[in-house]
Design a protein around this motif. Structure first.
Motif: not given
Length: 368
Positions: A9-11, A14, A20-21, A25, A43, A62, A64, A78, A80
């Motif tokens: 997951s993005l969370a 991160a 920070t996501a 997240t 991503i 998502a 970066m 979402g 990061i």
């Protein structure tokens, strides 16, 4: 993309990277891709605005991005955010790397001689050879067709890829990475003639005197070995020669690209970058943190100071002070070399102007 790859997951990403996501997240991804090529489960690496402009061409949900990016404006669910996205890519790529698929355990075709010592959880691939007296640290991977010679010592977590050769007496710290085909600890290129050679005459006279007759070359044997620090990486088909009497040394954290030649008795400091096709002649010294661009070279017995930078194809024939940025052949300060290059480009125009002036002067003399 294989369904067997883990997803994150993005969370989770991160948290692992200390970043920070934002947005959804809980959104999960299983790989990375360039913005225009990213699928919905990847991503996108849109690390600066120029790259992010291509997000509309792909299917990424998502990405970066850089700190402060307006991620919603790119149609993402979402993101990061990182103050230095390229550095964040180091950790992200490590998470997403599926590895080379080296199997655990010792393959039946591998040869591990009596007297070799393997730490816990060492993997040895097919047709690998580990000589007596070698010591391989815990958690290391010795891939197929690797040669680990007599009395080699590898720290924990070494990763020696297919076909690499570590010759007798090589010593390395923890987490050594050697790419396919590299040779560490081959003999140095050391030969001498019974009488003064043409090369010695040319060097002493700056090329005014050669004329030496052909002589046989006597081999100077390499009695030293190679010592590598922690976290050293050696690129594919690179070579590091053993020392003549003392060891050739490569400091901790140094990264060596593919097709690099490190000659006998060379001392390379910590955290040095040696890019592709760099050549270091025997007994040269490279200071901590120096960066040598592709195809650059260093003459024998030459010192490159700490933090110095040699641009691509730069040839250092004399010592370089610490922190100096050099360019050209022979190497000179980068700003000076740029002015020299500009001057060379102006030479044809200058020649034409001189010819015009000579013609004008001839006409003036003829009118007297």
């Amino acid at each position: 993309m294989s369904d067997t790859r883990p997803t994150y997951s993005l969370a989770e990403i991160a948290a692992s990277l200390g970043l920070t996501a934002v947005g959804d997240t809980a959104l999960r991804v299983s790989g990375v891709a360039e913005p225009a090529l990213a699928g919905p489960d990847q991503i996108a690496l849109a690390m600066k605005p120029d790259y992010a402009a291509a997000l509309s061409q792909g299917q990424a949900r998502a990405a970066m991005l850089w700190d402060g990016a307006d991620w919603k404006s790119y149609g993402l669910k979402g993101a990061i955010l990182s103050p230095r996205p390229r550095h964040a890519l180091s950790g992200l790529s490590a998470m997403m790397d599926p590895g080379q698929g080296y199997a655990p355990g010792i393959h039946p075709s591998a040869i591990v001689e009596d007297g070799a010592v393997l730490g816990e959880d060492v993997s040895v691939g097919p047709f690998a050879y580990i000589a007596a007296g070698a010591r391989v640290g815990a958690g290391s991977v010795i891939a197929g067709h690797v040669h680990v010679g007599r009395d080699v010592t590898l720290g924990e977590g070494a990763l020696i890829h297919v076909g690499a050769r570590l010759m007798a007496g090589v010593t390395a710290g923890a987490r050594l990475i050697v790419q396919p085909g590299a040779v560490i600890g081959g003999d140095g290129y050391s030969f001498v003639t019974p009488e003064v050679s043409g090369v010695e005459r040319a060097r002493a006279s700056l090329g005014r005197d050669t004329g030496a007759a052909s002589q046989p070359w006597a081999r100077i044997h390499s009695l030293g070995a190679v010592t590598l620090g922690d976290d050293v990486e050696v690129g594919a088909n690179s070579t590091i020669d053993r020392g003549t009497v003392r060891d050739t040394i490569v400091g901790s954290g140094t990264k060596i690209d593919s097709l690099v030649q490190v000659g006998h008795n060379v001392v390379v400091g910590r955290d040095v970058l040696l890019c592709a096709q760099v050549g270091l002649a025997g007994t040269s010294t490279i200071g901590d943190g120096a960066v040598l661009g592709g195809k650059s070279g260093v003459s024998d017995n030459t010192n490159i100071g700490a933090g110095a930078i040699l641009g691509g194809a730069t040839i250092a024939l004399s010592n370089v002070p610490p922190g100096r940025v050099m360019l050209g052949y022979p190497a000179m300060k980068m700003d000076t070399q740029i002015e020299v290059t500009k001057g060379l480009r102006r030479l044809p125009r200058l020649f034409r102007e001189v010819a015009d002036l000579k013609a004008a002067m001839a006409r003036l003399r003829g009118s007297d």
